[in-house]
Design a protein around this motif. Structure first.
Motif, PDB file in Angstrom:
ATOM      1  N   ASN A 357       0.845  -1.202   0.000  1.00 12.49           N
ATOM      2  CA  ASN A 357       0.000   0.000   0.000  1.00 12.49           C
ATOM      3  C   ASN A 357       0.878   1.251   0.000  1.00 12.49           C
ATOM      4  O   ASN A 357       1.056   1.906   1.033  1.00 12.49           O
ATOM      5  N   PRO A 358       1.440   1.617  -1.161  1.00 14.67           N
ATOM      6  CA  PRO A 358       2.389   2.741  -1.240  1.00 14.67           C
ATOM      7  C   PRO A 358       1.825   4.065  -0.735  1.00 14.67           C
ATOM      8  O   PRO A 358       2.551   4.841  -0.102  1.00 14.67           O
ATOM      9  N   SER A 359       0.560   4.356  -1.005  1.00 11.21           N
ATOM     10  CA  SER A 359      -0.003   5.638  -0.573  1.00 11.21           C
ATOM     11  C   SER A 359      -0.086   5.713   0.952  1.00 11.21           C
ATOM     12  O   SER A 359       0.168   6.772   1.555  1.00 11.21           O
ATOM     13  N   ILE A 360      -0.433   4.598   1.588  1.00 11.65           N
ATOM     14  CA  ILE A 360      -0.465   4.557   3.057  1.00 11.65           C
ATOM     15  C   ILE A 360       0.955   4.693   3.604  1.00 11.65           C
ATOM     16  O   ILE A 360       1.189   5.388   4.595  1.00 11.65           O
ATOM     17  N   GLN A 361       1.899   4.022   2.939  1.00 13.15           N
ATOM     18  CA  GLN A 361       3.292   4.121   3.376  1.00 13.15           C
ATOM     19  C   GLN A 361       3.775   5.570   3.341  1.00 13.15           C
ATOM     20  O   GLN A 361       4.421   6.042   4.278  1.00 13.15           O
ATOM     21  N   GLU A 362       3.439   6.295   2.284  1.00 10.90           N
ATOM     22  CA  GLU A 362       3.914   7.684   2.175  1.00 10.90           C
ATOM     23  C   GLU A 362       3.229   8.591   3.188  1.00 10.90           C
ATOM     24  O   GLU A 362       3.859   9.492   3.733  1.00 10.90           O
ATOM     25  N   ARG A 363       1.950   8.345   3.453  1.00 15.69           N
ATOM     26  CA  ARG A 363       1.272   9.149   4.470  1.00 15.69           C
ATOM     27  C   ARG A 363       1.896   8.903   5.840  1.00 15.69           C
ATOM     28  O   ARG A 363       2.109   9.848   6.619  1.00 15.69           O
ATOM     29  N   LEU A 364       2.208   7.652   6.130  1.00 17.29           N
ATOM     30  CA  LEU A 364       2.837   7.329   7.408  1.00 17.29           C
ATOM     31  C   LEU A 364       4.239   7.922   7.477  1.00 17.29           C
ATOM     32  O   LEU A 364       4.643   8.485   8.521  1.00 17.29           O
ATOM     33  N   TYR A 365       4.979   7.843   6.377  1.00 19.91           N
ATOM     34  CA  TYR A 365       6.318   8.438   6.329  1.00 19.91           C
ATOM     35  C   TYR A 365       6.263   9.938   6.588  1.00 19.91           C
ATOM     36  O   TYR A 365       7.082  10.486   7.347  1.00 19.91           O
ATOM     37  N   ASP A 366       5.299  10.611   5.993  1.00 18.69           N
ATOM     38  CA  ASP A 366       5.161  12.063   6.201  1.00 18.69           C
ATOM     39  C   ASP A 366       4.891  12.387   7.663  1.00 18.69           C
ATOM     40  O   ASP A 366       5.434  13.357   8.209  1.00 18.69           O
ATOM     41  N   GLU A 367       4.038  11.579   8.311  1.00 16.89           N
ATOM     42  CA  GLU A 367       3.750  11.826   9.733  1.00 16.89           C
ATOM     43  C   GLU A 367       5.002  11.618  10.575  1.00 16.89           C
ATOM     44  O   GLU A 367       5.318  12.436  11.463  1.00 16.89           O
TER      45      GLU A 367
END
Length: 530
Positions: A357-367
């Motif tokens: 789930n790349p989009s979830i990964q990037e949102r988590l990375y941003d947080e």
């Protein structure tokens, strides 16, 4: 991605097509069963009525119960396989309904799928809930060696004494947060080890062993407040590797012997002798670590050199007058070793879900990037700001749960799904089957951390008896807080350093080895972030 998510939902409780699956269908068709057939789209029923109107225990539906072997016939002839036991339990629900009886040799086990029944069992737990042992082989081994049976094998007042003794140290967030710097220091070293272990394409050979050594090192830091060298190379890492391999083999052999009619209690077959040898090694090394640290603490006390707060966990246990030395060793052994079969596979499952789930990964990375300084320690105050991280970890437990069941031994007669189930019966609470059901989750096949973010779009209320990764009540997992902290700091440090890529879209799949673990190897690449 949509078709993958639908595939995951469909395949959740269905074994893959094979010749064995055809034989399984023939077996079930041969068995007569006159009852309503349930499907995953049927609404869970609620138990109601009185014992006078209840159907008898003997009428609970289930597979063919043969003399001596009970319902184990399909496993004995290879129609069913031990690693897919969790899927076979789901198939029992589809064939027989919300309550099903299996018999392991002469031991009946009642599977409960109705959430109302599950809730009723929890609500009748009382002060000292009784459970059957997770591993009967481990319980038997400890009895033979005159060891304490441990928290997972004890019941009644003896269990309550040990549980009460560790309540403050292991289950209160404020107390456990003391260990964040220790766990974070291990996570940093583990990420360095990941960097050294990746090849030119970002692959890690035997990732599950690396993560196992990571969690073992973290447990050692929490128990002994010193490095065991699990990630440092050389002889110490070789020893850690052997401990991880031994733990995996213990769970695998214990799972297989669960279906052996417990004959190992009377005849020491090669498989059980192999298990005994591995347990001698694993427990021997682990207890040696514990005794060495306890002796060091005793020497410091004699010399009046023990600093306040030093060896926090063991010093606390040793100070409890109601705990014997054997009790202290038992409790420390649990914290030291249990993460290998729970936290380690959970962390791997988290990594796989991020890669899928790349989009979830990037949102988590941003947080994480907005709150975590790569060069500063991670504290409880920082973690408390990472709401999406906590929601993500909770959501992954729907796809990679640690176990398919919570076990209880009824302490009084109960009316469950209209049947009279007597006290002393072993019951399995199988909420696992609902973890990806549209009865309880919108878009159940999709990974959506937002569903756990309170008061935000996408959040939802889920019955706590459906999704409780660490169980509920006084028998909740004693190491829960330590496990969560390892997951939080581990994901923070890994995502700050790596972007995770799935090399194919294989959905989450698990194998049953007493507990559940991801099927390996997982198709993961670790790509360094610029």
């Amino acid at each position: 991605m949509k078709h993958i998510q639908q595939y995951m939902l469909i395949q959740r409780c269905r074994a893959p097509w094979s010749f064995s699956s055809i034989l399984r269908d023939i077996y079930y068709k041969w068995k007569p069963h006159h009852h309503m057939r349930y499907t995953s789209s049927a609404s869970p029923a609620t138990s109601a009525g009185t014992f006078e109107s209840a159907k008898p225990f003997s009428a609970i539906p289930g597979p063919v119960n043969l003399p001596v072997i009970g319902t184990l016939f399909p496993y004995k002839i290879g129609i069913k396989k031990v690693p897919s036991y969790h899927l076979d339990v789901c198939n029992l629900y589809h064939k027989y309904g919300l309550i099903v009886k299996e018999v392991f040799g002469s031991q009946p086990v009642v599977h409960l799928f109705d959430v109302a029944d599950i809730r009723a069992v929890y609500e009748n737990d009382g002060k000292t809930p009784h459970i059957p042992p997770l591993q009967e082989t481990s319980q038997f081994y400890r009895q033979q060696k005159n060891m304490s049976l441990g928290l997972g094998n004890l019941n009644g007042e003896e269990w309550y004494k040990l549980r009460h003794a560790v309540q403050q140290m292991m289950l209160r967030p404020r107390e456990v947060s003391y260990y964040y710097p220790l766990q974070d220091s291990v996570a940093r070293r583990a990420v360095d080890k990941v960097t050294l272990s990746t090849d030119d394409h970002g692959y890690i050979s035997e990732l599950h062993f690396l993560v196992g050594k990571w969690i073992l090192e973290s447990a050692g830091m929490c128990c002994f407040e010193k490095s065991l060298g699990c990630l440092s190379g050389g002889l110490k890492e070789d020893l850690a590797q052997k401990l991880v391999e031994a733990n995996n083999e213990i769970f695998k052999l214990s799972a297989e012997l669960k279906f052996s009619l417990r004959l190992y209690r009377y005849f020491k077959f090669p498989k059980y002798r192999r298990l005994q040898t591995i347990q001698d090694f694993f427990y021997g090394v682990s207890i040696k670590f514990i005794r060495e640290t306890m002796d060091e603490i005793k020497d410091l006390i004699k010399e009046k050199k023990l600093v306040d707060g030093q060896f926090n966990f063991l010093t606390y246990l040793m100070s409890r007058k109601e705990l014997s030395e054997k009790d202290v060793i038992t409790l420390t052994l649990s914290l030291f070793s249990d993460g290998l079969s729970t936290t380690a596979p959970t962390l791997i499952g988290n990594l796989h879900c991020l890669a899928l789930n790349p989009s979830i990964q990037e949102r988590l990375y941003d947080e994480i990037k907005s709150h975590v300084d790569p060069d500063a320690p991670i504290t409880v105050q920082i973690i408390n700001k990472l709401h999406y991280l906590k929601a993500f970890v909770k959501e992954v437990f729907r796809f990679y749960p640690v176990g398919e069941v919570v076990k209880r031994v009824l302490q009084k007669d109960m009316l469950l799904s209209g049947y009279h189930v007597p006290a002393g019966t072993s019951v399995d609470l199988n909420a696992y089957i609902w973890l990806q059901s549209d009865h309880y989750f919108e878009d159940p096949g999709m990974l959506r951390p937002e569903r756990w973010l309170r008061d935000l779009p996408g959040s939802t209320h889920v019955d706590p008896y459906v999704h409780n990764p660490f169980s509920i009540g006084t028998r909740m997992c004693a190491g829960r807080r330590f496990a969560e902290q390892d997951l939080y700091v581990g994901l923070c440090r890994l995502l700050l350093k790596f972007h995770l890529v799935a090399t194919n879209n294989t959905p989450p799949q698990q194998e049953w080895n007493t507990l559940l673990q991801p099927k390996i190897p997982l198709p993961l690449q670790f790509i360094p972030r610029n």
